[in-house]
Design a protein around this motif. Structure first.
Motif, PDB file in Angstrom:
ATOM      1  N   GLU A 190       0.451  -2.371   4.574  1.00 35.80           N
ATOM      2  CA  GLU A 190       1.792  -2.948   4.689  1.00 35.80           C
ATOM      3  C   GLU A 190       2.178  -3.675   3.399  1.00 35.80           C
ATOM      4  O   GLU A 190       1.476  -4.571   2.953  1.00 35.80           O
ATOM      5  CB  GLU A 190       1.835  -3.939   5.867  1.00 35.80           C
ATOM      6  CG  GLU A 190       1.429  -3.349   7.208  1.00 35.80           C
ATOM      7  CD  GLU A 190       2.489  -2.440   7.777  1.00 35.80           C
ATOM      8  OE1 GLU A 190       3.640  -2.516   7.330  1.00 35.80           O
ATOM      9  OE2 GLU A 190       2.155  -1.644   8.673  1.00 35.80           O
ATOM     10  N   ASP A 191       3.310  -3.285   2.825  1.00 37.40           N
ATOM     11  CA  ASP A 191       3.777  -3.960   1.606  1.00 37.40           C
ATOM     12  C   ASP A 191       4.265  -5.373   1.879  1.00 37.40           C
ATOM     13  O   ASP A 191       4.430  -6.172   0.953  1.00 37.40           O
ATOM     14  CB  ASP A 191       4.902  -3.143   0.953  1.00 37.40           C
ATOM     15  CG  ASP A 191       4.387  -1.844   0.349  1.00 37.40           C
ATOM     16  OD1 ASP A 191       3.184  -1.782   0.042  1.00 37.40           O
ATOM     17  OD2 ASP A 191       5.182  -0.896   0.205  1.00 37.40           O
ATOM     18  N   LYS A 244      -1.016  -4.614  -7.136  1.00 37.48           N
ATOM     19  CA  LYS A 244      -0.251  -4.932  -5.926  1.00 37.48           C
ATOM     20  C   LYS A 244      -0.413  -6.384  -5.493  1.00 37.48           C
ATOM     21  O   LYS A 244       0.214  -6.819  -4.522  1.00 37.48           O
ATOM     22  CB  LYS A 244      -0.686  -4.004  -4.787  1.00 37.48           C
ATOM     23  CG  LYS A 244      -0.427  -2.521  -5.073  1.00 37.48           C
ATOM     24  CD  LYS A 244      -0.903  -1.641  -3.928  1.00 37.48           C
ATOM     25  CE  LYS A 244      -0.648  -0.163  -4.225  1.00 37.48           C
ATOM     26  NZ  LYS A 244      -1.118   0.721  -3.119  1.00 37.48           N
TER      27      LYS A 244
END
Length: 347
Positions: A123-124, A156
């Motif tokens: 999940e971003d 990320k």
């Protein structure tokens, strides 16, 4: 925010236990809801005999050790042994913090895939944060494939902080990632925070030692100092065939209440500083010296570390007084800086 905390798998290691609680406690103090992700190494064995041995180990040999985390940590997940379950857990979190300790020393952590770099997060919307992550050494032992994959994963992260200045360099040179050097979680708390969960302090005429890698020279020097200063030795890591680990409370109190402390352990050194002890560190290159030299140089305590284990060398260090007013001034500045970064990363 609901914040997952991911550290190394359970071991009866006192420094590991206290740094985990310190990070949990700090995130809670910042107004969030922390939960420990109880990641263990990937399952490689099963069966009745294995489960019986594991029960004896955790409940018997490590029973007193485990009482600290059981008492002081209110929220943790069930035991996890695979990346698929880690993915399921992460989907229910707002953020995950990996740290501290040697979570990025890849030659020691392949038994958990690349989970300590968040390869399981899909999940971003989940914030990815490292707090005081450590490579353990000033070199990286990953394969070219692992290096490329870790570079993708670190890109990320919303915040990357490491525990040593060499970690900052490794992140930049190997992964093109910007990292900041912050304090180990144990140093985010003060002596008062620890005393709040410990018994009343009592000064004892003891020489406390926490020697993880004993040698004949180390032992001879410790015994000579004990005799010279008329102090009984309390060893926090006695070499026995079967060790029934004492509680974390006992470990902390025995450092706090000692007259002198001799260690070759990073967290043994940290708590000597927190509790204002006259201490000496026997350099332990086997377990990585970077984390020792990085912190000691920041606090102006480089002279407490030595590779000379002789009586003359260790005795000279122990009898040299430390100006803890000066040390605390530096430590308070570093603590405020580190707390501000952690707080901002969770905002």
């Amino acid at each position: 925010m609901k914040v997952g905390i991911l550290s190394l798998p359970f071991e009866p290691n006192y420094g590991w236990a206290v740094q985990l609680w310190a990070l949990y406690h700090t995130i809670e103090q910042l107004g969030h809801e922390p939960v420990i992700i109880d990641r263990r190494w990937n399952a490689t064995q099963s069966g009745l005999l294995y489960n019986i041995k594991r029960f004896i180990y955790y409940k018997g040999i490590c029973g007193r050790f485990s009482s600290f985390l059981n008492n002081e940590i209110a929220s943790k997940t069930p035991v996890v042994r695979d990346s698929e379950t880690m993915t399921q857990i992460s989907s229910d979190l707002d953020a995950i913090v990996v740290g501290s300790d040697q979570v990025w020393r890849i030659e020691h952590t392949r038994g958990a895939d690349l989970n300590f770099f968040f390869d399981f997060v899909k999940e971003d919307t989940v914030k990815r944060i490292s707090y005081a992550a450590s490579f353990g050494k000033d070199t990286w032992q990953g394969t070219p494939e692992e290096t490329a994959r870790v570079k993708e994963l670190l890109a990320k992260f919303s915040t990357i902080t490491v525990r040593e200045d060499t970690g900052v360099a490794l992140c930049k040179e190997l992964f093109d990632a910007n990292a900041t050097n912050v304090l180990d979680p144990t140093l985010l708390l003060t002596k008062g925070d620890y005393n709040s969960v410990l018994s009343t302090p009592r000064l004892q005429s003891i020489l406390t030692t926490y020697i993880l890698d004993s040698t004949e020279e180390k032992t001879n020097t410790i015994n000579k100092i004990s005799k010279d200063k008329n102090l009984n030795v309390t060893s926090l890591f006695p070499k026995k065939r079967v060790t029934y680990y004492k509680s974390v409370y006992y470990w902390l109190e025995t450092i706090r209440d000692a007259k002198y402390v001799i260690v070759d352990s990073f967290h043994g050194m940290v708590f000597s500083i927190i509790f204002h002890k006259n201490f000496a560190v026997m350099a332990n290159s086997k377990r990585g010296l970077t984390r020792f030299t990085s912190l000691l140089s920041q606090l102006g305590l480089e002279d407490r570390l030595t590779s000379d284990y002789s009586y003359e060398s260790i005795n000279r260090i122990l009898t040299t007084e430390i100006d803890y007013n000066l040390v605390d001034c530096k430590l308070n500045e570093m603590r405020s800086y580190s707390l501000a970064i952690l707080k901002d990363s969770l905002s």
